[in-house]
Write an enzyme that holds these catalytic residues in place. Structure first.
Site, PDB file in Angstrom:
ATOM      1  N   HIS A 243     -23.312  25.191  55.925  1.00  0.00           N
ATOM      2  CA  HIS A 243     -24.497  25.336  55.075  1.00  0.00           C
ATOM      3  C   HIS A 243     -25.738  25.644  55.922  1.00  0.00           C
ATOM      4  O   HIS A 243     -26.461  26.608  55.673  1.00  0.00           O
ATOM      5  CB  HIS A 243     -24.700  24.031  54.277  1.00  0.00           C
ATOM      6  CG  HIS A 243     -25.892  24.018  53.376  1.00  0.00           C
ATOM      7  ND1 HIS A 243     -25.804  24.266  52.025  1.00  0.00           N
ATOM      8  CD2 HIS A 243     -27.204  23.789  53.622  1.00  0.00           C
ATOM      9  CE1 HIS A 243     -27.006  24.198  51.476  1.00  0.00           C
ATOM     10  NE2 HIS A 243     -27.880  23.903  52.426  1.00  0.00           N
ATOM     11  N   GLU A 244     -25.958  24.811  56.946  1.00  0.00           N
ATOM     12  CA  GLU A 244     -27.147  25.014  57.779  1.00  0.00           C
ATOM     13  C   GLU A 244     -27.039  26.310  58.577  1.00  0.00           C
ATOM     14  O   GLU A 244     -28.044  27.002  58.782  1.00  0.00           O
ATOM     15  CB  GLU A 244     -27.371  23.818  58.709  1.00  0.00           C
ATOM     16  CG  GLU A 244     -27.588  22.483  57.979  1.00  0.00           C
ATOM     17  CD  GLU A 244     -28.726  22.490  56.949  1.00  0.00           C
ATOM     18  OE1 GLU A 244     -29.682  23.280  57.108  1.00  0.00           O
ATOM     19  OE2 GLU A 244     -28.634  21.719  55.962  1.00  0.00           O
TER      20      GLU A 244
ATOM     21  N   HIS B 210     -28.398  29.012  56.429  1.00  0.00           N
ATOM     22  CA  HIS B 210     -29.863  29.086  56.510  1.00  0.00           C
ATOM     23  C   HIS B 210     -30.294  29.751  57.818  1.00  0.00           C
ATOM     24  O   HIS B 210     -31.185  30.597  57.854  1.00  0.00           O
ATOM     25  CB  HIS B 210     -30.471  27.678  56.487  1.00  0.00           C
ATOM     26  CG  HIS B 210     -30.577  27.052  55.130  1.00  0.00           C
ATOM     27  ND1 HIS B 210     -31.283  27.634  54.100  1.00  0.00           N
ATOM     28  CD2 HIS B 210     -30.093  25.876  54.638  1.00  0.00           C
ATOM     29  CE1 HIS B 210     -31.223  26.835  53.021  1.00  0.00           C
ATOM     30  NE2 HIS B 210     -30.505  25.764  53.325  1.00  0.00           N
TER      31      HIS B 210
ATOM     32  N   GLU C 264     -31.795  29.225  49.971  1.00  0.00           N
ATOM     33  CA  GLU C 264     -30.641  28.434  49.566  1.00  0.00           C
ATOM     34  C   GLU C 264     -29.463  29.326  49.188  1.00  0.00           C
ATOM     35  O   GLU C 264     -28.308  28.922  49.325  1.00  0.00           O
ATOM     36  CB  GLU C 264     -31.046  27.521  48.407  1.00  0.00           C
ATOM     37  CG  GLU C 264     -30.122  26.357  48.174  1.00  0.00           C
ATOM     38  CD  GLU C 264     -30.135  25.292  49.262  1.00  0.00           C
ATOM     39  OE1 GLU C 264     -31.034  25.321  50.130  1.00  0.00           O
ATOM     40  OE2 GLU C 264     -29.230  24.444  49.254  1.00  0.00           O
TER      41      GLU C 264
END
Lengths: 501, 501
Positions: free
Chosen positions: B264-265, B268, B294
């Site tokens: 997820h990170e 980003h 997001e």
């Protein structure tokens, strides 16, 4: 008056906090920053430097200091407020003498010069750094000239690191030290070399790291207010009295490297951790001088960390950590190994006895460069010549010669090295005073107890930060001026016994 | 004109660099800072915030923007300079509407409120945080009022995170989404639960860490320009386009936690790493909106990272990393485990299907609080009531209820949550566009090849930074406005197959 003092402190705190934030940028750059961050980091760091300098030289500070002068003069010399105003004035007057444009030029050049040095050093390429070093010499002379008049052009540069010292006073101390030291070095050179092969085995990093952490904690470095990380060059850095960090390097083929570097940096850091919390962010935070700071690191590294008592306590634990490597090495052999004296090329690896010869020759070269007696292009040969004369050996290349220390490549020329030997001298003088107050200290060290020594250092040295000048502090702590005798006495006793002199 | 543009950029760069330096202080505080550093760090961080805000609101920027307006108007809408001047003006006008004194009050309150929340949460002590949250609500309303007039008091807060969106537009999108989503959730609830016991074994941290590093690197996160560290709450932070760092946490009893947080990170961070380098330090650096940001993290975490193809490639390696734990778990069982749908209490742990229900109820509660329809003291019960209605379960305590997310306790109320669901919607919409351009992407993912997908995201989204607004970007990339259909289609297909709907 209190309003003005409060305003002064607030202004100084802002400058200090900008410098501390910048210090974190440097710490991160040295420890964890990915390569891709370098360009923006240089820019961000230059910005914080500039803003801190603008604040530190704001004329409003000068006006506040003028207004506060009568108040300071009505206080005893050793009142906190008097010291704060005195040290603030000293810093302010130093800062405003140097034009901001010059600071920008100097900072930019130093960053570039450092990069060139770091790239050129592995290839021994002095020619690559020579023009940068010539520019550094020019900048150093121009920097000093802002502080004219002076007896010697190095004086302002020395004064900045070791306030109150001049080229002539340092030279006199060093001449005296040399007279005592050289016969000891010569006498040891006639004896058989100590054997330090036991330190040159394979020692896995994780176990070295764990042992170093334990020792640093047990001698008194507070990990609630600090931490240990890995960098190519060990250093201590502080962001607050509650956050004083140290770094070390680890060489798996050399047990002494990480351990003694860690203890050395912990010595610096315990000084900073011991400063009175109310001095935080004021000009009284931090150490009294380069020499006094180094006295703390060298005291812990050498006088404590290379003592027989220290290893009586720690050696069984070290053997347990490295059983295959050290099981058959007796304590006495290990003690001799960590105190092996031998002329060598690299200052930071030098033993306790010859170390000062490395420092003194650098000091002399700095003076010669600043005086114009020595040209940068002739520096490598002058370096080799001094190593031949003073240590009887000379480097085969410039990497292990004139290019070994970062100081001239990332800073100025002048005032860079004398603090190391002043620190050694002071470590002996302070330790002698501690022993006079607490003769039980060596026996406690042999039990792994360091609290009496640390408590004495805190009470007499650390807590004061830079409230007192080095010479005031020496007078308060030892009852007399700087003296080489305790240090020479310490070396004579220790190495006389080790080498049967 | 070029001189003025250069000056504008220089001024904006200073503000940006102060914010970036401050970001490093935050990163350090979250990763490595010893406890003792907290007090000084708060002070230093507040100073950098204030200086950055002073620079960002300097009237000189307003004058430069006015002078540059004719130049910008003569350029095509999508010229870099036009976008830069446009976004700079938008930021400047937003910043100057809020008085510096209010910003100071708000920042100070948020820091204090965060501390109180962190201390009160483990003990479920909502009463402790209630007065702080009431103050936060008051500050949020006052903040919004600086931007009057507006149709809804939440509009300025939503606009700040997701420029161009309003309470009414978000509410309309969410109503549409809810109509489609609730039947899917209900249909799945009638089916047998997937079994995720295979994820709840003991997985040693070091092996989890190594696997996460490999996956992050292989999907395209550049470790030369980033790094991964451990924090209690995962986040992405950037100090430059060349230094975008991510953090994750590790739960040895839950294999999914670290892995999906890392992916997820990394999603980003790849966005930030992909921004055109010349946008560095300008208002065009960084992502287009909370929702678009997001969309990138959720696309990689869910659409890629929880896909069958992804695990066809990675599962054998995961089994090799955890042979005793996973040897007897077939790929299909593992795939079902990482896609288990079950109503739960914690947003960040929620599955892909029910996740949006968590977001939408928070959005509604924010509106009710800001409207004055709901009092802070009644919030815990309103929270439980909505969980009962929307998810069929309710938390036994406030720790896992209204106190679970940091947002309201360290920030404002309003605009905090809608970006998560907008991101989910956009992840589906963008991925559909990528597939249309490159139908081979799923097959490549199953081969462990992510370059086509990342290249498409770079070319269409990442490189532009915040040059385009979210709605401009959606239009450019997909040829139409925001639409829930691709996302709903994705969920229907994937979960229809998984649960035999």
């Amino acid at each position: 008056m209190q309003t003005k003092l409060t305003e002064l402190k607030a202004r100084l705190l802002e400058a200090s906090d900008l410098n501390r934030a910048n210090a974190l940028l440097f710490w991160d750059q040295s420890t964890y920053m990915p390569a891709g961050g370098a360009e923006a980091r240089a820019r961000q760091s230059a910005l914080l430097s500039r803003l801190a300098h603008e604040r530190a030289t704001d004329p409003a500070i000068g006006h506040l200091l003028d207004d506060l002068q009568p108040y300071a003069e009505g206080l005893p010399h050793d009142a906190d407020d008097a010291a704060l105003i005195r040290v603030a004035r000293r810093n302010y007057e130093r800062a405003i003498k140097v034009p901001a444009a010059f600071v920008g030029e100097m900072t930019g050049h130093q960053a570039e010069s450092y990069q060139v040095w770091a790239a050129a050093r592995p290839g021994n390429d002095f020619k690559k750094v020579q023009p940068y070093l010539e520019q550094t010499l020019d900048l150093s002379r121009r920097y000093a000239q802002y502080f004219a008049p002076y007896a010697h052009i190095a004086d302002p540069l020395i004064d900045e690191a070791d306030y109150g010292m001049k080229a002539s006073t340092v030279a006199a101390v060093f001449a005296e030290l040399r007279r005592e030291l050289v016969p000891i070095v010569r006498a040891i050179a006639l004896k058989p070399l100590a054997d330090d092969a036991c330190l040159r085995q394979h020692f896995p990093e994780a176990a070295q790291w764990a042992f170093g952490l334990d020792v640093a904690r047990e001698i008194g470095y507070d990990f609630e207010r600090g931490r240990l990380d890995k960098t190519p060059h060990p250093f201590t850095i502080d962001f607050a009295v509650g956050d004083v960090r140290i770094t070390t390097r680890v060489d798996e083929q050399n047990l002494g490297d990480a351990l003694f570097s860690t203890v050395h940096e912990a010595g610096h850091a315990m000084y900073e951790q011991g400063v009175r919390p109310e001095f935080e962010g004021t000009p009284l935070g931090g150490g009294a001088s380069a020499g006094v700071h180094e006295s703390q690191s060298r005291l812990w590294e050498n006088i404590v960390g290379r003592s027989r008592g220290f290893w009586q306590f720690y050696y069984p634990r070290l053997q347990a950590a490295f059983p295959t490597q050290l099981r058959d090495v007796p304590l006495e052999a290990f003690y001799r190994a960590v105190n092996k004296v031998q002329a060598s090329l690299i200052r930071t690896d030098a033993d306790e006895v010859t170390y000062n010869l490395h420092v003194m020759l650098r000091f002399d070269l700095e003076l010669a460069l600043l005086e114009g007696q020595l040209a940068v292009k002739d520096l490598p040969e002058a370096w080799r010549e001094r190593y031949r004369t003073d240590l009887g050996i000379a480097p085969a290349d410039d990497k292990d010669g004139v290019m070994q220390d970062v100081h001239w490549y990332g800073g100025l020329i002048g005032g860079q090295f004398q603090g190391y030997t002043l620190g050694n001298i002071l470590s002996g003088q302070f330790y002698a005073a501690a022993l006079q107050a607490h003769p039980e200290i060596p026996a406690e060290i042999a039990q792994g107890q360091f609290g009496t020594l640390l408590g004495w250092l805190r009470g007499n040295i650390h807590q004061h930060g830079s409230k007192f000048t080095a010479s005031e502090l020496i007078q308060r702590v030892t009852g007399g001026p700087l003296s080489i005798e305790p240090y020479i006495g310490y070396l004579r006793t220790k190495y006389g016994a080790l080498y049967g002199l």
